[in-house]
Write an enzyme that holds these catalytic residues in place. Structure first.
Site, short mmCIF file in Angstrom:
data_model
loop_
_atom_site.label_atom_id
_atom_site.label_comp_id
_atom_site.label_asym_id
_atom_site.label_seq_id
_atom_site.Cartn_x
_atom_site.Cartn_y
_atom_site.Cartn_z
N ASP A 155 0.85 -1.21 0.00
CA ASP A 155 0.00 0.00 0.00
C ASP A 155 0.88 1.25 0.00
O ASP A 155 0.72 2.17 -0.83
CB ASP A 155 -0.88 -0.05 1.26
CG ASP A 155 -2.13 0.80 1.18
OD1 ASP A 155 -2.86 0.83 2.17
OD2 ASP A 155 -2.35 1.43 0.13
N TYR A 165 -0.64 -8.32 7.58
CA TYR A 165 -1.88 -8.99 8.05
C TYR A 165 -1.65 -10.43 8.49
O TYR A 165 -2.57 -11.10 8.95
CB TYR A 165 -2.98 -8.89 6.99
CG TYR A 165 -3.72 -7.54 6.99
CD1 TYR A 165 -3.43 -6.57 7.95
CD2 TYR A 165 -4.70 -7.27 6.07
CE1 TYR A 165 -4.09 -5.36 7.96
CE2 TYR A 165 -5.38 -6.05 6.06
CZ TYR A 165 -5.06 -5.10 7.03
OH TYR A 165 -5.73 -3.89 7.05
N1 APR Z 1 6.14 -5.52 -4.25
C1 APR Z 1 5.70 -6.81 -4.16
N2 APR Z 1 5.39 -7.40 -2.99
C2 APR Z 1 5.52 -6.66 -1.87
C3 APR Z 1 5.96 -5.32 -1.88
C4 APR Z 1 6.27 -4.75 -3.15
N3 APR Z 1 6.70 -3.48 -3.27
N4 APR Z 1 5.97 -4.85 -0.58
C5 APR Z 1 5.57 -5.87 0.20
N5 APR Z 1 5.30 -6.97 -0.56
C6 APR Z 1 4.82 -8.29 -0.12
C7 APR Z 1 4.99 -8.62 1.33
O1 APR Z 1 6.25 -9.22 1.56
C8 APR Z 1 3.85 -9.64 1.54
O2 APR Z 1 4.26 -10.93 1.10
O3 APR Z 1 3.41 -8.27 -0.34
C9 APR Z 1 2.75 -9.14 0.59
C10 APR Z 1 1.63 -8.35 1.28
O4 APR Z 1 2.19 -7.59 2.33
P1 APR Z 1 1.54 -6.21 2.88
O5 APR Z 1 1.83 -5.13 1.94
O6 APR Z 1 1.99 -6.09 4.30
O7 APR Z 1 -0.05 -6.46 2.82
P2 APR Z 1 -1.04 -7.19 3.82
O8 APR Z 1 -0.38 -8.32 4.55
O9 APR Z 1 -2.25 -7.47 3.00
O10 APR Z 1 -1.36 -6.07 4.92
C11 APR Z 1 -2.12 -4.95 4.52
O11 APR Z 1 -0.60 -3.50 5.60
O12 APR Z 1 0.58 -2.05 4.36
C12 APR Z 1 -0.49 -2.13 5.17
O13 APR Z 1 -2.04 -0.43 4.48
C13 APR Z 1 -1.78 -1.83 4.44
O14 APR Z 1 -3.08 -1.96 6.42
C14 APR Z 1 -2.74 -2.64 5.23
C15 APR Z 1 -1.96 -3.89 5.56
#
Ligand code: APR
Length: 168
Positions: free
Chosen positions: A34, A122
């Site tokens: 995000d 999450y």
């Molecule tokens: N590109 C690809 N994959 C990524 C990237 C990126 N730039 N950044 C992180 N990831 C991976 C992480 O390693 C994880 O495997 O994407 C997956 C999802 O991680 P998160 O971004 O933490 O998403 P999620 O677990 O769904 O949590 C969502 O976290 O960032 C906040 O605002 C968001 O509150 C929401 C929550």
């Protein structure tokens, strides 16, 4: 015919029609994917999120904005279930993937990149998150011809690729 593959990389740099944002229900940005997407897209993304999602977005639902400074034309946002907060019903995670493809079909998107939704902050157990992603994306009818699952981690990418070949 839909081709699925797994790629190691940063989702914000993917040259596809749409990238999927692992958002939260507030839809005002955050960390992880995000945060990276909002940083890369620029401030107009937050403005459009406020305009299009004044009351946020429910877990498992999906909605779109433009991509602004991203290579992708669209961002399809979906709040995945927060496993760490007790949202462990996998139907919510499945609906995140399914609803993103439904929005992609509405937009006429041909290529799309997904992160592993809920597998970071999450806290969804990674192996299970990969399985649910591959199962759902392999079994949801869609007009999208190219689906990429993008992860920063080469080990996870090879797990995804191995599962995908089992489904091929
Ligand atoms: N590109 C690809 N994959 C990524 C990237 C990126 N730039 N950044 C992180 N990831 C991976 C992480 O390693 C994880 O495997 O994407 C997956 C999802 O991680 P998160 O971004 O933490 O998403 P999620 O677990 O769904 O949590 C969502 O976290 O960032 C906040 O605002 C968001 O509150 C929401 C929550």
């Amino acid at each position: 015919m839909t081709v699925l593959n797994a790629t190691v990389g940063d989702i914000t740099t993917q040259n596809v029609d749409a990238i999927v944002n692992a958002a939260n229900t507030r839809m005002r940005g955050g960390g992880g994917v995000d945060g990276a997407i909002h940083r890369a897209a620029g401030p107009s993304l937050l403005e459009e999120c406020i305009a299009r999602f004044p009351n946020g977005l429910e877990t498992g639902k999906a909605g779109w904005t433009h991509g602004f400074n991203l290579p992708a034309r669209f961002v399809i946002h979906t709040p995945g279930p927060n496993y760490r907060a007790g949202q462990t019903d996998q139907r919510l995670l499945e609906s995140s993937y399914r609803n993103c493809l439904a929005v992609a079909d509405e937009l006429g998107v041909d290529s799309i990149a997904f992160p592993l939704i809920s597998a970071g902050v999450y806290g969804w157990p990674k192996e299970d998150a990969v399985k649910i992603a591959v199962d759902t994306l392999s079994n949801t009818p869609t007009q999208v011809s190219q689906i990429r699952i993008v992860t920063l981690d080469a080990h996870i990418q090879s797990t995804v690729q191995e599962l995908l070949t089992r489904y091929a």
